[in-house]
Design an enzyme around this catalytic site. Structure first.
Site, PDB file in Angstrom:
ATOM      1  N   GLU A 281       0.826  -1.205   0.000  1.00 57.12           N
ATOM      2  CA  GLU A 281       0.000   0.000   0.000  1.00 57.12           C
ATOM      3  C   GLU A 281       0.863   1.260   0.000  1.00 57.12           C
ATOM      4  O   GLU A 281       0.419   2.319  -0.412  1.00 57.12           O
ATOM      5  CB  GLU A 281      -0.930  -0.026   1.225  1.00 57.12           C
ATOM      6  N   HIS A 302       8.501 -26.654  -0.924  1.00 57.63           N
ATOM      7  CA  HIS A 302       7.840 -27.774  -1.592  1.00 57.63           C
ATOM      8  C   HIS A 302       6.632 -27.309  -2.393  1.00 57.63           C
ATOM      9  O   HIS A 302       5.806 -28.123  -2.804  1.00 57.63           O
ATOM     10  CB  HIS A 302       7.459 -28.841  -0.557  1.00 57.63           C
ATOM     11  N   LYS A 416     -13.834   0.504  -3.916  1.00 64.82           N
ATOM     12  CA  LYS A 416     -14.922   0.930  -3.024  1.00 64.82           C
ATOM     13  C   LYS A 416     -16.001   1.657  -3.821  1.00 64.82           C
ATOM     14  O   LYS A 416     -17.190   1.395  -3.637  1.00 64.82           O
ATOM     15  CB  LYS A 416     -14.381   1.875  -1.946  1.00 64.82           C
TER      16      LYS A 416
HETATM   17  O1  PA5 Z   1      -3.108   1.448   5.944  1.00 59.64           O
HETATM   18  C1  PA5 Z   1      -4.187   1.985   5.755  1.00 59.64           C
HETATM   19  O2  PA5 Z   1      -4.355   3.207   5.882  1.00 59.64           O
HETATM   20  C2  PA5 Z   1      -5.399   1.168   5.370  1.00 59.64           C
HETATM   21  O3  PA5 Z   1      -5.069  -0.153   5.091  1.00 59.64           O
HETATM   22  C3  PA5 Z   1      -6.436   1.207   6.473  1.00 59.64           C
HETATM   23  O4  PA5 Z   1      -5.874   0.715   7.655  1.00 59.64           O
HETATM   24  C4  PA5 Z   1      -7.670   0.379   6.101  1.00 59.64           C
HETATM   25  O5  PA5 Z   1      -8.157   0.760   4.867  1.00 59.64           O
HETATM   26  C5  PA5 Z   1      -8.751   0.545   7.157  1.00 59.64           C
HETATM   27  O6  PA5 Z   1      -9.116   1.881   7.284  1.00 59.64           O
HETATM   28  P1  PA5 Z   1      -9.892   2.415   8.548  1.00 59.64           P
HETATM   29  O7  PA5 Z   1      -9.033   2.224   9.734  1.00 59.64           O
HETATM   30  O8  PA5 Z   1     -10.142   3.859   8.259  1.00 59.64           O
HETATM   31  O9  PA5 Z   1     -11.156   1.624   8.654  1.00 59.64           O
END
Ligand code: PA5
Length: 438
Positions: A281, A302, A416
């Site tokens: 990310e 394996h 989303k």
């Molecule tokens: O690293 C990040 O920012 C994302 O992976 C969030 O943790 C994830 O999308 C969850 O978001 P939120 O905590 O707003 O529900």
């Protein structure tokens, strides 16, 4: 604290290249620590282990005790950075076969699986349970749906008093979760606005569930604190996080597009999930980035081993090894050596594991797979805290070396938007029409 051995990268990257990138790596680290790079509004994690107050940790420990005393199960609701850190640390610190005494921790709201969710609701029917709802935005769909479902069960079981069993971590002052918590009297913990989900393991996001599971969160923070002091200030040749980030960048520029994070300890499997989110990310932007993958050896030798040895040469391996296992066991001799294992008699399983590691590294390097070795002394909260911080810091530096903003994640919004449109959410009518034509 963190060992970094890169001698098996040297057949692929020269000492001169490693030396020449020093200026860029130090500049990237400077941008990070001086908070002058892109995404600098999300750098609260850099100093968090250094600035968190003893009192705040004590409050979390107290809340943890309260949960342990009142619930047989804690359901931790959250997705992405809102649960991966806690689950990774918990797995590394838990017994393989836990006795059923302490509060069981179950993660939910990180999938839309109807079967999983329905089964968990059924499982909780006749158990005392509490909820730890974690969402920085307070609006993420998966945890929001789960919260609605588990909240209903909680209400059904405990009536008006149900609110005493809800512990929320969210941004104070913002979002649906915060508003609900204020309205209903749920216990609130703050996720600082300047810390993104995947960098939030040392905040209440990770600390509360970890406290419930009995992990020494003060030691976890102590390890992170030591690592913060080191990685924020040590110069390039001595700073393992900078060298690691620099080597990743050099390898990437030589066409090594996949990093396979490798463990020889099954307790670390979920740490691989945390790492994948952290780097995936953070770096996967603008058509750039190393694809993060993980594997457990020798198990996956394996399955994936054939590909790694002889498949497309676009990957490198980073092993995270634990120098001292918690337990060890000697291989016994047998009078009749039918299985021909007497040559191993007296050796311990961990010695065999270490030889497997060495043998695999040498085989893979001969097969043109660069290998990095990261070592921590043992799997305890202190060293785990240092390891997590090391990777977070290296990820920030890596992102800046790549020329992207490692602290946003706008790409996550695309699925989303489509999901909302297809589900008929208000405001998405146009997109819905478009998607239905496809
Ligand atoms: O690293 C990040 O920012 C994302 O992976 C969030 O943790 C994830 O999308 C969850 O978001 P939120 O905590 O707003 O529900």
């Amino acid at each position: 604290m963190i060992g970094l051995d890169y001698r098996h990268v040297l057949p692929f990257v020269s000492e001169a290249e490693i030396h020449n990138i020093a200026g860029r790596a130090e500049e990237a680290a400077r941008k990070l620590t001086a908070k002058t790079g892109p995404g600098n509004e999300f750098l609260g994690w850099l100093d968090y282990p250094l600035t968190i107050k003893e009192k705040e940790i004590d409050e979390i420990i107290e809340a943890g005790k309260e949960i342990v005393n009142s619930a047989k199960v804690l359901v931790v609701i959250g997705i992405g950075g809102s649960y991966l850190g806690a689950q990774a640390v918990m797995d590394m610190m838990s017994d393989y076969f836990p006795a059923d005494k302490r509060t069981q921790i179950i993660f939910a709201g990180n999938t839309l699986s109807s079967s999983y969710t329905a089964r968990l609701l059924e499982y909780l029917e006749n158990k005392d349970f509490s909820l730890n709802v974690i969402s920085k935005s307070g609006t993420t769909t998966e945890p929001a749906i789960a919260f609605r479902l588990f909240r209903q069960l909680l209400r059904k079981k405990y009536g008006k008093e149900y609110y005493k069993r809800v512990y929320c971590a969210t941004t104070i002052g913002k979002g649906a979760l915060y508003n609900m918590a204020r309205k209903n009297g749920y216990r609130l913990f703050s996720i600082p606005e300047n810390i993104g989900g995947r960098y939030s393991v040392f905040t209440p996001v990770g600390l509360l569930p970890l406290a419930v599971s009995g992990i020494d969160i003060k030691e976890l923070i102590a390890g992170a604190r030591e690592a913060a002091i080191r990685h924020k200030s040590a110069p390039y040749p001595e700073n393992e996080a900078l060298i690691y980030a620099a080597l990743r960048n050099l390898l990437y520029n030589k066409g090594k597009l996949i990093e396979l994070l490798v463990f020889y300890e099954p307790k670390m499997r979920f740490f691989g999930e945390w790492y994948k989110q952290l780097f995936g990310e953070s770096e996967g932007k603008e058509n750039k980035g190393i694809f993060p993958a993980s594997a457990l050896y020798t198990t996956d030798l394996h399955s994936l081993g054939q590909y790694v040895q002889e498949g497309k040469r676009h990957l490198f391996e980073t092993i995270v090894d634990v120098a001292n296992p918690d337990l060890d066991i000697a291989i016994p001799a047998e009078a009749e050596d039918f299985d021909e294992l007497n040559y191993l008699a007296g050796k311990t399983l961990s010695e065999v594991n270490k030889k497997a590691l060495k043998g695999t590294v040498l085989a893979h390097v001969a097969g043109e797979i660069p290998n990095l070795l990261i070592t921590i002394e043992r799997l305890d909260p202190y060293h785990i805290g240092a390891l997590l911080y090391f990777f977070m810091f290296a990820c920030g530096v890596s992102g800046y070396l790549l020329g992207i903003n490692p602290f946003n994640q706008e790409g996550v919004e695309s699925y989303k938007r489509n999901m909302f449109a297809l589900l008929g959410r208000k405001g998405y009518e146009e997109l819905k029409k478009k998607l239905e034509e496809l």
